[in-house]
Design a protein around this motif. Structure first.
Motif, short mmCIF file in Angstrom:
data_model
loop_
_atom_site.label_atom_id
_atom_site.label_comp_id
_atom_site.label_asym_id
_atom_site.label_seq_id
_atom_site.Cartn_x
_atom_site.Cartn_y
_atom_site.Cartn_z
N LEU A 176 41.14 27.48 84.91
CA LEU A 176 41.48 28.90 84.80
C LEU A 176 42.86 29.13 84.18
O LEU A 176 43.39 30.24 84.23
N THR A 235 47.00 32.69 82.91
CA THR A 235 45.63 32.63 83.42
C THR A 235 44.71 32.82 82.22
O THR A 235 45.01 33.61 81.32
N ALA A 237 39.40 34.10 83.64
CA ALA A 237 39.76 33.95 85.07
C ALA A 237 39.48 35.26 85.81
O ALA A 237 39.72 36.34 85.26
#
Ligand SMILES: Nc1nc2c(c(=O)[nH]1)N[C@H]1C(S)=C(S)[C@@H](COP(=O)(O)OP(=O)(O)OC[C@H]3O[C@@H](n4cnc5c(N)ncnc54)[C@H](O)[C@@H]3O)O[C@H]1N2
Ligand code: MOO
Length: 407
Positions: free
Chosen positions: A116, A131, A135
């Motif tokens: 992620l 991220t 994610a």
């Protein structure tokens, strides 16, 4: 001296078990400390206490990055450090690579799993962690993928009780709790004395002969009950030989198990040998079928003798009656508990105060075996358990006490 009385009334089955257990308790074996690798199957003598928190520290449940605050983060270093409490604390906005089971630096408030996160080169020339677009929103939430310390056990906590028979999982648990050794009960020693001139060890038995049932059954079954079986002697049907074999076995083991020769015929010498050895007879016959002639005695030197009848089913079920409670007592374990099962078909009165009957489990409950003759093996060989059938028998649907099928 307590000589076995001729035709003394048999002991109630439940009372016989209690006496055997008490005799075992009076002959408790000591304890010893053994390495975990040698502790499989042994009985724990003391409660098992964790020597450290498990896990010992906060650990990561995922490969990824330990992060402080919300992203994006500056990557503090490129390579994961497996775990050290000396790693400098993360500052707000920093991330540090971490492996599963690794200890995050102080200041980390979550782990972003590797799938992620995306690394890139930031405007300041340093590696940046974001991220990934796929994610879930809010990832990683505070505390995400951080396993707190001591969630499985705290240092000083009892994780296994005394009396536990150590299996592979118990040993792995002990290792996880920081132990290298455990205190276990010393195995009681057992010796076998098999009587019977008609007993043969190989080939097709001629009429009047019988293949031995006990060398293949008693050592492993006694071992499963905690004993270490050393000697296994065959004694001819002769008083002097039986006496010598019993004396020798009692010199080597704390429990002597004999087979056959419990009757009162001219070929049966176990009773006479016990009398000659000045044995204290604790149980002289049990009010049960099969297994009625079973004896329990204590020799002056302290060795306990369980004399099993020669008929195979009678002998193996008598192991439940006397040897199991006896060995439990010797190892500091409670009297073995009975199970309970519903019977699936009516059982006729067995013609004895109590009958031990192997059964198989069907969809409606216990189906007693047809092979319950005292000399048979087939019913017990395929049993799921053993029913305690009272004198009146049992109606279909009744609940009866049970013993496990040691086989
Ligand atoms: N007049 C009476 N006869 C019998 C009575 C009784 O009360 N009065 N009780 C019967 C019962 S119940 C049983 S059980 C047996 C007990 O016999 P023993 O303990 O004296 O044993 P043996 O006579 O030596 O053998 C009985 C039977 O078992 C066979 N056997 C012996 N050893 C082995 C072995 N290692 N492997 C397989 N089978 C073995 C032996 O050949 C006999 O057939 O007494 C009844 N009689
Ligand atoms: O009681 Mo015997 O032990 O039936 O065979």
């Amino acid at each position: 001296m307590t000589a076995p009385a001729v035709n003394s009334p048999p002991t109630d089955w439940f009372e016989a078990r209690r006496r055997a257990h008490r005799a075992g308790e009076a002959a408790r074996t000591p304890t010893e400390r053994v390495p975990l690798e040698s502790a499989l199957g042994r009985v724990l003598a003391q409660p098992l206490i964790a020597l450290c928190d498990v896990p010992h520290a906060v650990t990561s449940a995922m490969d990824g990055w330990a992060v402080a605050g919300r992203g994006p983060w500056r990557l503090r270093e490129l390579r994961a450090v497996r775990g050290s409490t000396e790693t400098p604390a993360l500052r707000h906005g920093e991330a540090s690579p971490i492996l599963t089971g690794g200890v995050p630096p102080a200041g980390a408030d979550a782990v972003l799993r590797s799938e992620l996160g995306v690394l890139s080169l930031g405007a300041d020339g340093r590696t940046k962690l974001d991220t990934a677009p796929h994610a879930p929103a809010g990832e990683p939430a505070p505390g995400r993928h951080l396993r707190p310390a001591a969630t499985e056990a705290a240092r000083g906590e009892t994780v296994l009780p005394a009396g536990c028979t150590l299996g592979p999982l118990h040993l792995a648990l002990a290792a996880a709790c920081g132990l290298d050794t455990v205190d276990v009960v010393v195995r009681p020693t057992a010796a076998l004395v098999r009587t019977g001139d008609e007993v043969v060890d190989s080939g097709i038995p001629r009429p009047g002969q019988v293949r031995d049932s006990f060398t293949l059954t008693l050592p492993p079954l006694l071992a499963a009950l905690g004993a270490r079986v050393g000697n296994n002697e065959k004694a001819p049907d002769d008083l002097a030989a039986t006496l010598a074999a019993l004396r020798a076995a009692a010199g080597r083991a704390s429990l002597v198990v004999t087979t056959g020769g419990t009757g009162r015929s001219g070929a049966d010498h176990v009773r006479a040998a016990l009398t000659a050895l000045r044995a204290e007879v604790l149980v002289d016959g049990v009010a049960v079928r099969p297994g009625a002639p079973t004896l329990l005695a204590r020799l002056p030197g302290g060795a306990l003798v369980v004399a099993l009848p020669g008929n195979p089913l009678a002998a193996l079920l008598s192991l439940h009656t006397l040897a199991h409670p006896l060995l439990a007592g010797m190892q500091g374990l409670p009297l073995p508990t009975l199970g309970r099962v519903t019977v699936a078909e009516p059982i006729a009165p067995p013609g004895a105060p109590l009958s031990l009957r192997p059964y198989r489990l069907g969809p409606l409950g216990a189906l007693p075996t047809a092979w319950h003759g005292s000399a048979m093996l087939r019913g017990l060989a395929e049993a799921d358990g053993v029913l305690l059938v009272p004198a009146d028998g049992a109606a279909s649907g009744t609940q009866l006490d049970t013993l496990p099928a040691f086989r």
